[in-house]
Design an enzyme around this catalytic site. Structure first.
Site, PDB file in Angstrom:
ATOM      1  CE  LYS A  90      -3.936  -1.100   2.534  1.00 22.72           C
ATOM      2  NZ  LYS A  90      -4.848  -1.081   3.689  1.00 22.72           N
ATOM      3  CE  LYS A 102      -3.033  -4.255  10.308  1.00 24.90           C
ATOM      4  NZ  LYS A 102      -3.521  -3.174   9.430  1.00 24.90           N
ATOM      5  CB  THR A 185     -10.193   4.006   5.638  1.00 23.92           C
ATOM      6  OG1 THR A 185      -9.035   4.216   6.433  1.00 23.92           O
ATOM      7  CG2 THR A 185     -10.040   2.737   4.833  1.00 23.92           C
ATOM      8  CG  ASN A 216     -13.415   4.109  10.887  1.00 23.66           C
ATOM      9  OD1 ASN A 216     -12.946   4.123   9.763  1.00 23.66           O
ATOM     10  ND2 ASN A 216     -13.311   5.138  11.696  1.00 23.66           N
TER      11      ASN A 216
HETATM   12  P1  NAD Z   1     -14.718  -2.046  12.530  1.00 24.25           P
HETATM   13  O1  NAD Z   1     -14.419  -3.026  13.598  1.00 24.25           O
HETATM   14  O2  NAD Z   1     -14.978  -0.631  12.880  1.00 24.25           O
HETATM   15  O3  NAD Z   1     -15.985  -2.549  11.673  1.00 24.25           O
HETATM   16  C1  NAD Z   1     -16.076  -3.832  11.136  1.00 24.25           C
HETATM   17  C2  NAD Z   1     -17.531  -4.049  10.710  1.00 24.25           C
HETATM   18  O4  NAD Z   1     -17.600  -5.294   9.987  1.00 24.25           O
HETATM   19  C3  NAD Z   1     -18.535  -4.155  11.846  1.00 24.25           C
HETATM   20  O5  NAD Z   1     -19.749  -3.567  11.423  1.00 24.25           O
HETATM   21  C4  NAD Z   1     -18.731  -5.667  12.007  1.00 24.25           C
HETATM   22  O6  NAD Z   1     -19.991  -6.017  12.572  1.00 24.25           O
HETATM   23  C5  NAD Z   1     -18.664  -6.085  10.558  1.00 24.25           C
HETATM   24  N1  NAD Z   1     -18.360  -7.489  10.301  1.00 24.25           N
HETATM   25  C6  NAD Z   1     -17.403  -8.247  10.880  1.00 24.25           C
HETATM   26  N2  NAD Z   1     -17.443  -9.487  10.349  1.00 24.25           N
HETATM   27  C7  NAD Z   1     -18.441  -9.475   9.421  1.00 24.25           C
HETATM   28  C8  NAD Z   1     -18.976 -10.435   8.536  1.00 24.25           C
HETATM   29  N3  NAD Z   1     -18.469 -11.679   8.482  1.00 24.25           N
HETATM   30  N4  NAD Z   1     -20.010 -10.076   7.725  1.00 24.25           N
HETATM   31  C9  NAD Z   1     -20.514  -8.830   7.761  1.00 24.25           C
HETATM   32  N5  NAD Z   1     -20.039  -7.869   8.569  1.00 24.25           N
HETATM   33  C10 NAD Z   1     -19.023  -8.203   9.394  1.00 24.25           C
HETATM   34  O7  NAD Z   1     -13.464  -2.162  11.511  1.00 24.25           O
HETATM   35  P2  NAD Z   1     -13.033  -1.087  10.415  1.00 24.25           P
HETATM   36  O8  NAD Z   1     -11.983  -0.215  10.985  1.00 24.25           O
HETATM   37  O9  NAD Z   1     -14.232  -0.513   9.760  1.00 24.25           O
HETATM   38  O10 NAD Z   1     -12.245  -2.043   9.386  1.00 24.25           O
HETATM   39  C11 NAD Z   1     -12.946  -2.809   8.424  1.00 24.25           C
HETATM   40  C12 NAD Z   1     -11.945  -3.385   7.432  1.00 24.25           C
HETATM   41  O11 NAD Z   1     -11.232  -2.314   6.809  1.00 24.25           O
HETATM   42  C13 NAD Z   1     -10.869  -4.300   8.035  1.00 24.25           C
HETATM   43  O12 NAD Z   1     -10.522  -5.258   7.064  1.00 24.25           O
HETATM   44  C14 NAD Z   1      -9.693  -3.349   8.249  1.00 24.25           C
HETATM   45  O13 NAD Z   1      -8.450  -4.044   8.310  1.00 24.25           O
HETATM   46  C15 NAD Z   1      -9.831  -2.514   6.982  1.00 24.25           C
HETATM   47  N6  NAD Z   1      -9.169  -1.224   7.044  1.00 24.25           N
HETATM   48  C16 NAD Z   1      -9.489  -0.327   8.036  1.00 24.25           C
HETATM   49  C17 NAD Z   1      -8.868   0.910   8.048  1.00 24.25           C
HETATM   50  C18 NAD Z   1      -9.248   1.958   9.055  1.00 24.25           C
HETATM   51  O14 NAD Z   1      -8.734   3.097   8.933  1.00 24.25           O
HETATM   52  N7  NAD Z   1     -10.124   1.697  10.004  1.00 24.25           N
HETATM   53  C19 NAD Z   1      -7.871   1.211   7.093  1.00 24.25           C
HETATM   54  C20 NAD Z   1      -7.585   0.286   6.088  1.00 24.25           C
HETATM   55  C21 NAD Z   1      -8.243  -0.931   6.083  1.00 24.25           C
END
Ligand code: NAD
Length: 417
Positions: A90, A102, A185, A216
């Site tokens: 990335k 990580k 993001t 998020n």
């Molecule tokens: P989060 O914990 O805030 O939200 C995750 C969401 O996914 C929740 O609503 C949860 O209920 C849902 N979820 C989990 N398993 C699920 C499933 N099997 N089916 C449907 N929904 C499901 O996490 P986030 O920060 O939003 O991150 C989400 C993804 O984005 C992750 O893969 C994370 O690594 C990636 N990501 C996050 C960021 C960031 O800035 N937060 C940056 C890059 C990548």
């Protein structure tokens, strides 16, 4: 996950014009350092819990290791290795002066009191403080961690090593954080969805979008796309899928969550005012033009991929698609924009937070949004201009990232034995 990443690397290595040496491939695929440790915690009820901690420093050819810190009982060293490797790709793809890293701790932060959480963070920092720092390795929030936890790391680190806001990103705004970091993001994923749809189909305000995951990333992706005029026809979390073919009123839904101080779709009493709802996996069956996985790894499998009607997949989550599902999408002429581009908004914002800290400044949100959009749009244009018809977006993004890393390697790595 590891096999999926290895297959993506293999696809990209095969497409790169010049022969890569074994040393070059090894350095790209493998972490430079893996740190593992234990965090014992005497709980308030007297019970002893011992959590495992990990930090993988994958690659620092282009700058300090950079990547999230996950607090989850399910986190493993292998998880961290794969996610750290994606971070290297990335930051290389987006041309940031960072490498990839990580880490994680096998605790469930929701089950710890604030005092216990702070003790876990102090012990974590005590154990790894010589391995992190604004010029060494810069953690950030990930699943299970947030701005408050970044604040704790910043304060705990500063006590032993001196005032160092640049040791972590994703801090609260009043503690040297960046305005706009929280939504970055989702903003990035929404922009990539818009640019992809408009390049291949039509104006974004004619599109129907379904989003898996409403944390998020999912919430902000929904908000920005809805502001652009896209119709959000379905959103889901781990237990529920909410859908409405006329479009869900995203602003109202988010306001409702905020007003009632609720974090999740499942906590809303009367979801039916927004649409129909069923169990989580219904999301794959809702008819849409764009499907955005924003939940967790491996949700688009060789089974679920066949249920999708969307022509465009935007990977806002890290590693949501298995290799088999990726091949199926390719054969069926579907367009997929990979995580290393679609979810890069967060690390781009982290770079601006780190730069802001180095200059002791605080920028306005509108300025931050402009900077993120410019960086992402330059990367998108570079990808589009480099992409050959026979290659997918994933292959193109991997090829650009890998070729940049190779240029940064010592010359001796290019000599085969
Ligand atoms: P989060 O914990 O805030 O939200 C995750 C969401 O996914 C929740 O609503 C949860 O209920 C849902 N979820 C989990 N398993 C699920 C499933 N099997 N089916 C449907 N929904 C499901 O996490 P986030 O920060 O939003 O991150 C989400 C993804 O984005 C992750 O893969 C994370 O690594 C990636 N990501 C996050 C960021 C960031 O800035 N937060 C940056 C890059 C990548």
């Amino acid at each position: 996950m590891k096999e999926t990443l290895q297959s993506f690397y293999k696809d990209a290595f095969a497409k790169i014009d010049k022969d890569l040496t074994e040393q070059q491939k090894f350095l790209i695929e493998n972490p430079q350092k893996k740190i593992s440790f234990e965090i014992p915690l005497v709980r308030s009820n007297g019970q002893l819990d011992v959590f495992k901690g990990f930090r993988v420093q994958h690659n620092n050819l282009n700058g300090p290791f950079k990547g999230g810190l996950r607090f989850s009982p399910n986190v493993t060293m292998e998880h961290c290795e794969v996610l750290a490797s994606l971070m290297t790709l990335k930051t290389s793809l987006t041309g940031l002066p960072f490498g990839g890293g990580k880490g994680g701790v096998t605790c469930n932060p929701k089950k710890l009191s604030n005092k216990e959480l702070s003790e876990v963070v102090d012990k974590l920092v005590n154990t790894i403080h010589t391995s992190i720092g604004s010029k060494i390795d810069i953690p950030a929030p990930d699943m299970g961690t947030n701005a408050e936890i970044m604040k704790m790391i910043f304060q705990s680190y500063s006590q032993t090593r001196g005032y160092s806001p640049g040791v972590v990103t994703g801090k609260p705004i009043h503690m040297s954080g960046l305005k706009g970091r929280n939504e970055a993001t989702g903003k990035g994923a929404a922009l990539i969805a818009k640019w992809t749809f408009e390049k291949h189909f039509d104006k974004i305000d004619t599109s129907k979008v379904s989003i898996q995951g409403f944390g998020n990333v999912g919430k902000f992706t929904a908000k920005f796309l809805s502001d652009m005029g896209a119709k959000i026809v379905a959103v889901s979390n781990s237990s529920k899928c909410l859908y409405n073919e006329k479009g869900i009123e995203i602003d109202k839904l988010l306001e409702n969550l905020e007003k009632e101080q609720k974090n999740s779709l499942s906590q809303i009493d009367d979801l039916s005012i927004y649409g129909e709802h069923e169990s989580s996996d219904k999301i794959f069956e809702i008819s849409s033009n764009i499907f955005i996985p924003a939940a967790t790894e491996n949700t688009i499998t060789d089974k679920t991929v066949k249920l999708l009607s969307a022509d465009i997949i935007i990977e806002a989550a890290n590693m949501p698609t298995t290799h088999l599902a990726d091949k199926w999408l390719q054969t069926n002429n579907k367009i997929l924009v990979p995580d290393i581009l679609a979810s890069a908004g967060g690390v781009i914002a982290s770079y601006f937070e780190w730069s802001q800290n180095a200059q002791n400044e605080q920028w306005e949100k509108s300025e931050v949004y402009k900077k993120i959009e410019k960086k992402l749009s330059d990367t998108w244009s570079y990808v589009v201009n480099s992409k050959k018809k026979k290659n997918t977006y994933r292959e193109t993004c991997y090829m650009i990232a890998i070729e940049r890393l190779i240029k940064s390697m010592p010359l001796s790595y290019s000599e085969s034995n």
